[in-house]
Design a protein around this motif. Sequence first.
Motif, mmCIF file in Angstrom:
data_model
loop_
_atom_site.group_PDB
_atom_site.id
_atom_site.type_symbol
_atom_site.label_atom_id
_atom_site.label_comp_id
_atom_site.label_asym_id
_atom_site.label_seq_id
_atom_site.Cartn_x
_atom_site.Cartn_y
_atom_site.Cartn_z
ATOM 1 N N MET A 25 0.797 -1.155 0.010
ATOM 2 C CA MET A 25 -0.082 0.023 0.163
ATOM 3 C C MET A 25 0.965 1.058 0.127
ATOM 4 O O MET A 25 1.688 1.362 0.855
ATOM 5 C CB MET A 25 -1.027 -0.019 1.204
ATOM 6 N N PRO A 26 0.798 2.134 -0.859
ATOM 7 C CA PRO A 26 1.598 3.156 -1.121
ATOM 8 C C PRO A 26 1.402 4.372 -0.092
ATOM 9 O O PRO A 26 0.106 4.174 0.420
ATOM 10 C CB PRO A 26 1.262 3.880 -2.217
ATOM 11 N N ALA A 27 2.301 5.179 0.361
ATOM 12 C CA ALA A 27 1.872 6.330 1.134
ATOM 13 C C ALA A 27 0.906 7.312 0.783
ATOM 14 O O ALA A 27 1.042 7.574 -0.537
ATOM 15 C CB ALA A 27 3.287 6.950 1.619
ATOM 16 N N ASN A 28 0.338 7.689 1.479
ATOM 17 C CA ASN A 28 -0.607 8.748 1.292
ATOM 18 C C ASN A 28 0.222 10.164 0.927
ATOM 19 O O ASN A 28 1.202 10.798 1.692
ATOM 20 C CB ASN A 28 -1.566 9.263 2.394
ATOM 21 N N PRO A 29 -0.095 10.734 -0.354
ATOM 22 C CA PRO A 29 0.697 11.848 -0.853
ATOM 23 C C PRO A 29 0.466 13.136 0.022
ATOM 24 O O PRO A 29 1.375 13.914 -0.187
ATOM 25 C CB PRO A 29 0.213 12.314 -2.214
ATOM 26 N N LYS A 30 -0.571 13.141 0.563
ATOM 27 C CA LYS A 30 -0.495 14.483 1.550
ATOM 28 C C LYS A 30 0.333 14.513 2.532
ATOM 29 O O LYS A 30 0.836 15.454 3.243
ATOM 30 C CB LYS A 30 -1.941 14.692 2.259
ATOM 31 N N TYR A 31 1.017 13.466 3.219
ATOM 32 C CA TYR A 31 2.002 13.126 4.045
ATOM 33 C C TYR A 31 3.453 13.242 3.550
ATOM 34 O O TYR A 31 4.326 13.301 4.578
ATOM 35 C CB TYR A 31 1.955 12.071 5.080
ATOM 36 N N LEU A 32 3.447 13.210 2.337
ATOM 37 C CA LEU A 32 4.863 13.375 1.650
ATOM 38 C C LEU A 32 5.319 14.662 1.430
ATOM 39 O O LEU A 32 4.363 15.494 0.771
ATOM 40 C CB LEU A 32 4.660 12.348 0.389
#
Length: 99
Positions: free
Chosen positions: A1-8
């Motif tokens: 499961m990829p990381a949520n882009p808003k936290y990157l």
Amino acid sequence: MPANPKYLNPSFWPRFSKITAAILGGYFVSVTFHLALAAWFSRKDILITMAFSGFILWVALMIIAFLAKSGWKIWGVYILLSLLFCLFIYLGQTYNTAQ
């Protein structure tokens, strides 16, 4: 499961400031802390202990740097701590050589 882009954080400078604060800033704080202790207490005992406790403190400061919201703020905190410990080193050397 990829990381949520808003936290990157895609920007280079915030990431760079956190990495350098973790590695360099944590090292400076760790070393100046132990040297300040060595200026006030038994130099031999503190410097031998620094081989182990310095590394543990450095790792803890690395973790704190990555948990901080801003890399520049943590750099400021680490610089202020290093300067404070440098003041303690100066005062310890001045006070202990006068006796």
